[in-house]
Write an enzyme that holds these catalytic residues in place. Sequence first.
Site, PDB file in Angstrom:
ATOM      1  CD  GLN A 119      -2.295   1.140   2.782  1.00  0.00           C
ATOM      2  OE1 GLN A 119      -2.800   0.180   3.319  1.00  0.00           O
ATOM      3  NE2 GLN A 119      -2.419   2.444   3.323  1.00  0.00           N
ATOM      4  N   GLY A 120       0.976   2.066  -1.085  1.00  0.00           N
ATOM      5  CA  GLY A 120       1.682   3.083  -1.216  1.00  0.00           C
ATOM      6  C   GLY A 120       0.641   4.380  -0.777  1.00  0.00           C
ATOM      7  CB  SER A 122       2.539   6.756   4.927  1.00  0.00           C
ATOM      8  OG  SER A 122       1.599   6.515   5.611  1.00  0.00           O
ATOM      9  CB  SER A 154       3.276  -3.455   5.227  1.00  0.00           C
ATOM     10  OG  SER A 154       3.142  -2.608   6.363  1.00  0.00           O
ATOM     11  CD  GLU A 238      -4.061   0.541   7.991  1.00  0.00           C
ATOM     12  OE1 GLU A 238      -3.085   0.040   8.025  1.00  0.00           O
ATOM     13  OE2 GLU A 238      -4.539   1.434   6.998  1.00  0.00           O
TER      14      GLU A 238
END
Length: 360
Positions: A119-120, A122, A154, A238
């Site tokens: 997941q891009g 932050s 992650s 999340e």
Amino acid sequence: MDFRDSPDEAAFRERLRSWLSVHAKEFPSSGDEYWTRQGEWHRALYEGGFFGLSWPREYGGHELPPVYDVILDEELARAGAPPRPSLGYLVAGLSRHGSKELCRRFLPGMINGTERWCQGFSEPGAGSDLASLTTTATTDGDNYVVHGHKIWTSYSDVADWCLLLARTDPDAKRHRGISAFIISMKQPGVQQRPLRMINGVTTEFGQVFFDGATVPADHMVGAPGEGWALAMTVVGHEREPSTLGYAARYGKLVRELAARSDGPPCPELAWAAVQTEMLTHHVRRRLSEQLDGVTHGSDGSLDKLLMTWVEQSVGHAALAVGGVDDPGLLSAYLYSRAQSVMGGTSQIQKNIIASRILGL
């Protein structure tokens, strides 16, 4: 409220316990080896019929009620097995905002584990204030060209694909100029660097540099400028503990700490036990609401705060019982410190609760 299993649930639990008695010991549940072999664990769970339980059958799921995910989380914790890979937020984001074509192409591989994802979101200057992100995607024929820097990503070292947020309209208001893409991580212009965590793990997080990487225009999720809506779906999922996985693991560690605590009463441990029990009942209520069709938006910030308080209480208890000389318990304490930052800081969650729930 009756928490007992139905006959079908009991049969599923027994089949899962039998499977775990053979396979759980084959996989580590912590440290670098856990992260290195998480893909194997994902595929083993899927092939055993224990992954994607509540997700659509057309994409490889089982379309079972979410209570089956709860049973899975409880039994994984009881067996000391690794947790199930965390993908629900990506499945929710893509299935809600992506086209049928994108869902058919990407969800099966995401669910069965044959394609790895990250997941891009932050960035070094845009973590909790995600709308200030500066990664850009500019049009070039039928493609977009991406430049930017993501961090705390992650699985970035093993991912095949990334669900990426990038700014496509620099002149729009900051929430409205962001678009979402599915971008290949295996291409020129993508560089991944690992980040060593305070507990010694080196393979959980990475930072990713995009320098001229390309993504086809038809890999945009939603329309141009609709990335913020997807982001809110993802982070809302999340932050909401819709299953008992977290609480089950916290409770297991508390019981282990109680079994080895042979000195005077430990106030940190007593408080951790109270907090864990509170969280367990809270997420059971959330599950009951989910089974009744109730969805939660900003309430996910309440859930995130509760998880943070409980995990850090358990971390303090681990440190109080084991001290700095027990590597496993010290690692539990050190990892708990990140809970108030990951998924949006506690300060941001309090602001969301104040503005969107209390109307302040």
